[in-house]
Design an enzyme around this catalytic site. Structure first.
Site, PDB file in Angstrom:
ATOM      1  N   SER A 101      17.750  -7.124  30.559  1.00 31.24           N
ATOM      2  CA  SER A 101      18.403  -8.483  30.839  1.00 31.24           C
ATOM      3  C   SER A 101      19.844  -7.480  30.772  1.00 31.24           C
ATOM      4  O   SER A 101      20.287  -5.510  31.265  1.00 31.24           O
ATOM      5  CB  SER A 101      18.954  -9.242  30.394  1.00 31.24           C
ATOM      6  OG  SER A 101      19.981  -9.943  31.351  1.00 31.24           O
ATOM      7  N   ASP A 243      19.031  -5.972  34.623  1.00 31.23           N
ATOM      8  CA  ASP A 243      17.485  -6.926  35.691  1.00 31.23           C
ATOM      9  C   ASP A 243      17.994  -7.160  36.350  1.00 31.23           C
ATOM     10  O   ASP A 243      17.285  -7.816  37.350  1.00 31.23           O
ATOM     11  CB  ASP A 243      16.598  -7.391  34.615  1.00 31.23           C
ATOM     12  CG  ASP A 243      17.137  -8.722  34.414  1.00 31.23           C
ATOM     13  OD1 ASP A 243      18.850  -8.760  34.101  1.00 31.23           O
ATOM     14  OD2 ASP A 243      16.763  -9.381  33.953  1.00 31.23           O
ATOM     15  N   ASP A 245      19.167 -10.155  37.765  1.00 28.73           N
ATOM     16  CA  ASP A 245      18.731 -11.713  38.084  1.00 28.73           C
ATOM     17  C   ASP A 245      20.442 -12.158  38.041  1.00 28.73           C
ATOM     18  O   ASP A 245      20.376 -13.558  38.225  1.00 28.73           O
ATOM     19  CB  ASP A 245      18.126 -11.846  36.946  1.00 28.73           C
ATOM     20  CG  ASP A 245      18.315 -12.097  35.880  1.00 28.73           C
ATOM     21  OD1 ASP A 245      19.333 -11.627  35.450  1.00 28.73           O
ATOM     22  OD2 ASP A 245      17.376 -12.738  34.451  1.00 28.73           O
TER      23      ASP A 245
END
Length: 449
Positions: A101, A243, A245
């Site tokens: 992430s 990533d 998100d």
């Protein structure tokens, strides 16, 4: 927190903490646990981010999956929410995302999704952990024709992009936006997504080389986007993490609009449109006090959960709410996604700007932000458990809270993804809350550091 899985999967320094051997075992155990009630050969979807170790860990996971008879379907570099969406669309039995992430390049992680696209429950993660750590002898290996196969699905980024496009009516023509891809997963999708929607998008930090993910860019280094928006005279900018998100925004004046403010904008707009389920938005205990004041002033019910988008989602699903998220930019639209989705959030934000004709700065004024400071203390994972039992630390926290009263608060918690304890102080007096945060952090460092 589990022994392998934190609040967002298994994570650590690639090749020393998160080793190839461990990745292979996670692949084996996950395939067995997630497909134990079916008779056909399992199919597991695997996506990854752009960091140098992701291909290595992908190979290890593939080896683990195939060794227990599961087929691996590789979809390449793609955002985490892409895996969550496509695992269901492609009728896979589970999905795996290889990413750490927002963390620096030396870290990596493994996130698991069920066949429905949701992150695994604590119980299932614990079952996988037990198989790996306590009973590895119970993992049966296949041979001969029973071994799994490896396939590649090259249409995955385009299928995911089409899904995001369908989340709004109309297009984004007339919007000039800067898009910071953090040299991560969004580099494979953002350019085409915004182009297809008609926005004038200036996409940058979209040239990953395996080592530059999150490096001085993306949502964790928002100052890069702030400068870019002003230089290129954009109406706004959006920044993703490694990533994709997460999404944070910058308004036309270069001011940061964080996850709390974005959720306030979405909730306010959705309520006016009659689409805000039960007039409720779900946030976490870390959300700014200003968000709760905004909710009170606009007859919106604000529900606060533990930190972690998985807990936000659990509450949303349990009660039927359709918007929620975190200050960090994890925002969940449960009508469209099973997890936080940075590009979905960005597209939704741009669509509101176009629909209302208002600049982002005006939309963000719906919520007043209280001064908030965060101090991180490096603490090894094995010492985090003493945070709530050390009397000196608890005394420092209580004294600060008593002084701030109803005009502020102190929140101290162990990170679920990093070897840190986070000290957050919030209130009207920035100087005072900084003093309290520093004092508590120093006590934690002395006792646990």
């Amino acid at each position: 927190m589990g022994r392998l899985f934190g609040t967002d999967g298994a994570r650590g320094i690639a090749n020393t903490e998160l080793t190839c051997e461990l990745a292979m075992q996670i692949g084996r155990a996950a395939a067995l646990v997630l497909t134990k009630h079916q008779s056909r050969k399992p199919k597991i979807l695997i996506g990854r981010d752009t960091r140098i170790s992701s291909s290595m860990l992908e190979a290890a996971l593939v080896a683990g999956l195939c060794s227990v008879g599961a087929d691996a379907e590789l979809i390449g570099v793609i955002p985490t929410p892409g895996v969550a969406y496509l695992v269901s669309r492609y009728e896979a039995d589970a999905g795996i995302m290889i990413s750490a992430s927002h963390n620096p390049v030396e870290f990596n992680g493994i996130k698991l999704f069920s066949s429905t696209g949701y992150k695994l429950s604590d119980d299932i993660e614990q079952e996988i952990e037990a198989l790996i750590l306590d009973n590895p002898q119970d993992i049966p290996l296949k041979e001969g024709t029973e071994l799994g196969r490896v396939y590649r699905r090259r249409s995955a980024p385009f299928d995911y992009i089409n899904h995001i496009r369908a989340s709004i009516d109309g297009d984004l023509k007339g919007i000039k936006v800067a898009v910071d891809c953090a040299n991560g997963s969004a580099s494979s999708t953002a350019d085409k997504l915004f182009e297809d929607l008609g926005a004038e998008a200036i996409v940058f930090h979209a040239e990953p080389d395996g080592t530059n993910i999150n490096k001085d860019c993306g949502s964790t280094h928002i100052e890069s986007l702030t400068k870019f928006v002003k230089i290129h005279e954009c109406q706004l900018g959006v920044a993703f993490d490694g990533d994709a998100d997460r999404c944070l925004a910058v308004d036309e004046n270069g001011n940061v609009v964080d996850g709390d403010q974005m959720i306030a904008i979405f909730a306010d707009y959705m309520k006016k449109e009659g689409t805000l389920a039960k007039d409720t938005a779900v946030v976490t205990v870390m959300s700014n006090l200003g968000f709760f004041r905004f909710a009170e002033n606009n007859d919106i019910h604000a529900v606060a959960t533990k930190v972690g988008d998985r807990y936000v989602l659990e509450e949303m699903l349990k009660q039927g709410y359709n918007i929620g998220g975190e200050q960090s930019g994890h925002i969940i639209f449960s009508d469209y996604a099973t997890t936080g989705d940075g590009q979905l959030s960005a597209v939704k934000l741009l669509s509101i700007i176009k629909a209302t004709g208002k600049p982002l700065s005006e939309l963000a004024d719906v919520m007043e932000q209280y001064p908030q400071v965060m101090v991180n203390v490096n603490v090894s994972n094995d010492k985090k458990e003493f945070l709530n039992t050390d009397s000196d630390i608890q005394k420092a926290i209580q004294e600060a809270g008593n002084t701030l009263g109803k005009d502020g608060r102190i929140l101290v918690r162990a990170s679920g993804t990093e070897p840190l304890i986070r000290v957050m102080a919030e209130g009207k007096d920035h100087r005072l809350i900084q003093q309290f945060a520093d004092r508590i952090a120093a006590t934690i460092q002395e006792k646990l550091g």
